[in-house]
Design an enzyme around this catalytic site. Structure first.
Site, short mmCIF file in Angstrom:
data_model
loop_
_atom_site.label_atom_id
_atom_site.label_comp_id
_atom_site.label_asym_id
_atom_site.label_seq_id
_atom_site.Cartn_x
_atom_site.Cartn_y
_atom_site.Cartn_z
N THR A 87 78.89 140.31 15.57
CA THR A 87 78.41 140.64 14.23
C THR A 87 78.18 142.14 14.19
OG1 THR A 87 77.29 138.52 14.10
CG2 THR A 87 76.63 140.19 12.50
N LYS A 162 79.71 136.98 6.58
CA LYS A 162 78.60 136.70 7.52
C LYS A 162 77.29 137.30 7.01
CE LYS A 162 76.37 136.29 11.54
NZ LYS A 162 76.10 135.17 12.37
N LYS A 237 68.54 142.05 12.54
CA LYS A 237 69.80 142.79 12.70
C LYS A 237 70.73 142.50 11.52
CE LYS A 237 74.09 142.81 15.27
NZ LYS A 237 74.94 142.28 16.31
P1 NAD Z 1 74.12 139.23 24.37
O1 NAD Z 1 73.31 140.48 24.40
O2 NAD Z 1 73.65 138.03 25.10
O3 NAD Z 1 75.63 139.55 24.89
C1 NAD Z 1 76.29 140.76 24.68
C2 NAD Z 1 76.99 141.11 26.00
O4 NAD Z 1 77.77 142.29 25.82
C3 NAD Z 1 76.00 141.41 27.15
O5 NAD Z 1 76.25 140.53 28.23
C4 NAD Z 1 76.30 142.87 27.51
O6 NAD Z 1 76.17 143.15 28.91
C5 NAD Z 1 77.73 143.01 27.05
N1 NAD Z 1 78.13 144.40 26.81
C6 NAD Z 1 77.44 145.38 26.19
N2 NAD Z 1 78.16 146.53 26.18
C7 NAD Z 1 79.34 146.25 26.81
C8 NAD Z 1 80.50 147.00 27.11
N3 NAD Z 1 80.60 148.29 26.76
N4 NAD Z 1 81.49 146.40 27.79
C9 NAD Z 1 81.40 145.10 28.16
N5 NAD Z 1 80.33 144.32 27.89
C10 NAD Z 1 79.32 144.89 27.23
O7 NAD Z 1 74.34 138.91 22.82
P2 NAD Z 1 74.84 137.51 22.17
O8 NAD Z 1 73.67 136.72 21.76
O9 NAD Z 1 75.90 136.93 23.05
O10 NAD Z 1 75.49 138.07 20.82
C11 NAD Z 1 76.78 138.67 20.79
C12 NAD Z 1 77.15 138.93 19.34
O11 NAD Z 1 77.16 137.71 18.63
C13 NAD Z 1 76.19 139.86 18.60
O12 NAD Z 1 76.93 140.71 17.77
C14 NAD Z 1 75.32 138.90 17.81
O13 NAD Z 1 74.79 139.49 16.63
C15 NAD Z 1 76.31 137.81 17.50
N6 NAD Z 1 75.72 136.48 17.23
C16 NAD Z 1 74.76 135.99 18.06
C17 NAD Z 1 74.20 134.75 17.80
C18 NAD Z 1 73.13 134.16 18.68
O14 NAD Z 1 72.52 133.16 18.28
N7 NAD Z 1 72.88 134.70 19.87
C19 NAD Z 1 74.66 134.00 16.70
C20 NAD Z 1 75.68 134.51 15.90
C21 NAD Z 1 76.21 135.76 16.18
#
Ligand code: NAD
Length: 290
Positions: A87, A162, A237
């Site tokens: 997102t 979204k 966010k």
């Molecule tokens: P998270 O923080 O658990 O995962 C993100 C991952 O990206 C981390 O493991 C981090 O180490 C990695 N990362 C960061 N910078 C990086 C880079 N340069 N290269 C490689 N890896 C890198 O977050 P999440 O909960 O998995 O969410 C991911 C996305 O999905 C976000 O944009 C969030 O808004 C969206 N989202 C999350 C949810 C939820 O319920 N968690 C629901 C819908 C959408």
């Protein structure tokens, strides 16, 4: 297919696992998180993207997406698809898609709804922006990781859908919680409130499917001490992204703005950080008008 998967956090790891279970060859990269079982570990984002038919990213925000995109676009083969499921702001989504297309790639922005539970169960909803060809290439993968994929139009429109959806969700959750708190003070039981509203014109997903009152309605994070679920800071966010988009498009969104301000206070100044976004109810419950 050969798939590169970058960002193996709470959402990315179970999504990548489901692709492996469906028989795809997945190579993953994350700066910190471990690779789930069956996903081959790359030592860089470019290595994960090299030779892949589709590269999926699931990253925290638009700045990180832009950085990763700059690394992987030159490593991807012409005609491969870059599918971003994070997102992020609409502007970053459109900028990354333009760079990818200029390099001869297909580009799809496909944020998800359904949370960590939906990612694990393979029941996410994908809202996709991009060309017909890009959507067609990504669709079989959406069908593995999710139960519904809607093609919303050109690049950036997935992110637009979204943030509009989540702006409605934030506003209705606040409305539902403040109405419960008012009903408490008027001496109405929460069960009576649920029974009436869930079958009357005040019904919504927040009330009917995710009731913020413990012990009332279907099981929800309220029944688990408001452990997320969908954390208040993630709602914040998304509300901030909706306000960035509203600024850029000159759209009047007073309720969205009020919801963003309230969640900011809740997360940053009160005790909302780490709680489910429905914990607005105990917040209102404790307060009077001033
Ligand atoms: P998270 O923080 O658990 O995962 C993100 C991952 O990206 C981390 O493991 C981090 O180490 C990695 N990362 C960061 N910078 C990086 C880079 N340069 N290269 C490689 N890896 C890198 O977050 P999440 O909960 O998995 O969410 C991911 C996305 O999905 C976000 O944009 C969030 O808004 C969206 N989202 C999350 C949810 C939820 O319920 N968690 C629901 C819908 C959408």
């Amino acid at each position: 297919m050969k798939i590169g998967f970058i960002g193996l956090g709470n959402m990315g790891a179970p999504m990548a696992s489901n692709l492996v279970k469906a028989g795809h060859e997945v190579t993953g990269f994350d700066l910190a998180a471990p690779c789930p079982e069956g996903v081959a570990k790359a030592t860089s984002a470019a290595e994960a993207a090299n030779g892949a038919d589709v590269v999926i990213t699931m990253l925290p925000n638009g700045d990180i997406l832009r950085k990763v995109a700059a690394e992987i676009i030159p490593a991807m083969a012409t005609g491969a698809a870059f599918v971003d499921c994070s997102t992020v702001d609409v502007e970053s989504a459109r900028a990354v898609a333009a760079d990818a297309e200029a390099a001869g790639l297909l580009a799809v922005d496909a944020p998800v709804s359904g949370g960590v539970g939906g990612a694990a169960a393979g029941t996410l909803t994908f809202m996709a922006g991009g060309s017909d060809a890009g959507f067609a290439k990504a669709k079989p993968l959406f069908e593995i990781m999710g139960q519904k994929a809607v093609h919303c139009g050109p690049s950036g429109n997935g992110q637009a859908a979204k943030i509009c959806n989540n702006m409605i969700l934030g506003i209705t959750m606040i409305g539902t919680c403040e109405a419960f708190a008012l009903a408490d003070k008027l001496g109405l039981s929460r069960q009576a409130m649920f029974d009436v509203v869930s079958t009357s014109s005040g019904y919504s997903w927040s009330m009917n499917a995710y009731c913020p009152a413990p012990g009332v309605g279907p099981q929800s994070p309220a029944d688990n001490d408001y452990k997320p679920g969908f954390a208040a800071e993630l709602m914040l966010k998304d509300l901030r992204l909706s306000q960035m988009a509203a600024e850029a498009a000159d759209a009047d969104t007073p309720m969205g703005q009020a919801a963003a301000e309230l969640y900011a206070r809740f997360v940053e100044d009160e005790d909302g950080l780490g709680k489910d976004f429905s914990a607005m109810l105990p917040r209102f419950e404790k307060r009077g008008r001033t």
